[in-house]
Design an enzyme around this catalytic site. Structure first.
Site, PDB file in Angstrom:
ATOM      1  CD  GLN A  10      -3.389   0.499   1.757  1.00  0.00           C
ATOM      2  OE1 GLN A  10      -3.437  -0.557   2.371  1.00  0.00           O
ATOM      3  NE2 GLN A  10      -4.397   1.348   1.755  1.00  0.00           N
ATOM      4  CG  ASP A  11       1.160   4.356   2.920  1.00  0.00           C
ATOM      5  OD1 ASP A  11       0.903   5.494   3.329  1.00  0.00           O
ATOM      6  OD2 ASP A  11       1.060   3.354   3.645  1.00  0.00           O
ATOM      7  N   PRO A  12       4.517   3.226   1.823  1.00  0.00           N
ATOM      8  CG  PRO A  12       6.185   4.467   0.762  1.00  0.00           C
ATOM      9  CD  PRO A  12       4.701   4.420   0.974  1.00  0.00           C
TER      10      PRO A  12
ATOM     11  CG  HIS B  63      -2.884   5.412   4.668  1.00  0.00           C
ATOM     12  ND1 HIS B  63      -2.371   4.405   3.884  1.00  0.00           N
ATOM     13  CD2 HIS B  63      -3.429   4.794   5.755  1.00  0.00           C
ATOM     14  CE1 HIS B  63      -2.602   3.229   4.462  1.00  0.00           C
ATOM     15  NE2 HIS B  63      -3.223   3.442   5.601  1.00  0.00           N
TER      16      HIS B  63
END
Length: 225
Positions: A60-62, A131
């Protein structure tokens, strides 16, 4: 189509993409800590060339903690301990792949070098704020990445864990590629069916059935750093 420059060169000229880079640059200039470091934002593409991709694992995101994210989904650089989702991936590997031994690190570069594209759908994040860059436009870019792989490659394996990844991959052509879905390996959801999904062995069975060399999922047990 052999390389990412051919696959994404035009996309990187688009105004929205330039705007993403400007937003990230502006935050860094304003003293905001953004992960991963600038030189590692596109590491997934540097380590796994377009023509070499065999498997796509969507994140998804880092990671948003210090010294964690380095541009590969789920991966962390030593000496950072493997985060919980990766610990659960290792647990599943140990159950699924005969002889797999759990390493003492979370550095997945050896997978990337074999053709496993470890792709986050958002490529940057503000320190401590999950996010936080989700609305920057990265999703448009990573949709294009998936679309180009879907259209110009065949017999890829897409591992889609969790609803976000599954939604992202809903348009992948199942007649050209193998799409495997499961709950996310996060401790919040792994027990709902990630454990026991056997995606790692299923990936290799599919690749072998297409005459493609399988992935050696075993990582080095220890890494000197």
């Amino acid at each position: 189509m052999n390389n990412w420059t051919e696959a994404l060169g035009e996309e990187k000229q688009q105004p929205y993409f330039q705007h993403i880079l400007q937003q990230v640059h502006q935050e860094r200039m304003n003293g905001v800590t953004v992960f991963p470091p600038q030189k590692e934002v596109f590491s997934a593409f540097a380590l796994t060339e377009f023509k070499d991709v065999k498997v796509v694992i969507l994140g998804q995101d880092p990671y948003h903690g210090p010294n964690q994210a380095h541009g590969l989904a789920f991966s962390v650089k030593p000496p950072v301990a493997p985060p919980p989702s990766l610990v659960n991936m290792y647990k599943e590997l140990a159950q699924d792949v005969e002889g797999f031994q759990i390493p003492n690190h979370g550095y997945l570069v050896d997978w990337a070098k074999q053709g496993v594209l470890l792709l986050n759908t958002v490529l940057t994040v503000r320190q401590g704020q999950a996010h936080s860059h989700a609305n920057f436009g990265w999703e448009i870019f990573t949709d294009k990445v998936i679309a180009q792989l879907n259209q110009h490659r065949e017999n890829l394996v897409f591992l889609l864990w969790g609803s976000h990844a599954q939604k992202k991959g809903q348009f992948i052509d199942r007649s050209r590629h193998c799409v495997l879905t499961a709950p996310h390996p996060s401790p919040l959801s792994a027990y709902r069916g990630f454990f026991g999904c056997k995606h790692f062995s299923k990936t290799n069975r599919y690749l072998l059935s297409k005459g493609i060399a399988p992935i050696n999922w075993q990582l080095r047990l220890e890494i000197d750093y």
